[in-house]
Design an enzyme around this catalytic site. Sequence first.
Site, short mmCIF file in Angstrom:
data_model
loop_
_atom_site.label_atom_id
_atom_site.label_comp_id
_atom_site.label_asym_id
_atom_site.label_seq_id
_atom_site.Cartn_x
_atom_site.Cartn_y
_atom_site.Cartn_z
N HIS A 120 0.83 -1.20 0.00
CA HIS A 120 0.00 0.00 0.00
C HIS A 120 0.87 1.25 0.00
CE1 HIS A 120 -0.03 1.70 4.17
NE2 HIS A 120 0.12 0.45 4.59
N ASP A 153 5.42 3.21 7.14
CA ASP A 153 4.09 2.63 6.89
C ASP A 153 3.33 3.46 5.86
OD1 ASP A 153 1.76 1.17 7.06
OD2 ASP A 153 1.13 2.03 8.97
N GLU A 195 -5.69 2.13 1.73
CA GLU A 195 -5.57 0.95 2.58
C GLU A 195 -5.65 1.31 4.05
OE1 GLU A 195 -5.01 -2.67 1.04
OE2 GLU A 195 -6.35 -1.16 0.19
N GLU A 196 -5.16 2.51 4.39
CA GLU A 196 -5.20 2.92 5.79
C GLU A 196 -6.64 3.17 6.26
OE1 GLU A 196 -2.94 2.55 7.72
OE2 GLU A 196 -0.97 3.17 6.98
N ASP A 240 4.60 -4.88 3.88
CA ASP A 240 4.02 -3.76 4.63
C ASP A 240 4.94 -3.43 5.80
OD1 ASP A 240 2.45 -1.86 5.79
OD2 ASP A 240 0.68 -3.13 6.03
N HIS A 281 1.72 5.79 12.19
CA HIS A 281 0.50 6.60 12.07
C HIS A 281 0.61 7.97 12.75
CE1 HIS A 281 -2.30 2.92 11.17
NE2 HIS A 281 -1.36 3.12 10.27
#
Length: 255
Positions: free
Chosen positions: A82, A94, A128-129, A157, A223
């Site tokens: 992603h 990420d 995707e998140e 990932d 994140h």
Amino acid sequence: MTADQVMPHLEALQRIADRDGGNRAHGTVGYRDSVAYVKAALDKAGFRTSLHRFTHDGAPGYNLVADWPGGDPRHIVFAGAHLDSVPDGPGINDNGSGSAALLATALQVAKANLKPQRHLRFAWWGAEESGMVGSSAYVRDLSPAERARIDVYLNVDMAGTKNIRNWLVVDDDPAAYAAFEGYFTARNLPTFAIGIGGSDHVSFGDAGIPVGGFATGLDECTHVACDRVENIDPQTETVSTNAFISTVWQLAASH
């Protein structure tokens, strides 16, 4: 593959985030510019690229799909990662790290002018998140016959986590698991087997497609705004990239 061949892709994604509001999330200029960066590199290398479009949360979304010419189209090795981040940060581990490892793998295929037995397809997923939206939209749009042609889906990932304890290897498809596990254990690198769950390969696994792949695990910047290029361990990113290249090579070489 050395660090100076893969890290520039992460630095490019960081620059994109810096100039586009600090992130590369779905529906933002940062995400669209990330797609444009990867697509330009693939087009230059001779891939057939296309954008798979979907809509999420009122905004257009894009998956970038790239096919390497040749190989048996009835038997596809499909590799993906992603490309989007969360709104709170640039998402360089990420999952810029997985996206960069995937791009480096694709470019190595082109550099070698690989003549695979099985057809090779690569994809960079959007949104995707938000809950694996892009990959599930792609799989949903495949016909039953198209799904049947995918022998295995490989996912990466988070490939560059600092202070890694082990590589988390998906143990669904036996050949993929053996290839990844073999690469890491031959180098005395620690691994831990995980089932299907937690990342983009779930969309394929739920559709009955065998899956493989790995991750290097979460870190304290996941994140949030500090998930910048400085959050990447170049050595871990390089090992992850080479593991992915090795496995793609092995699985593409035979039916």
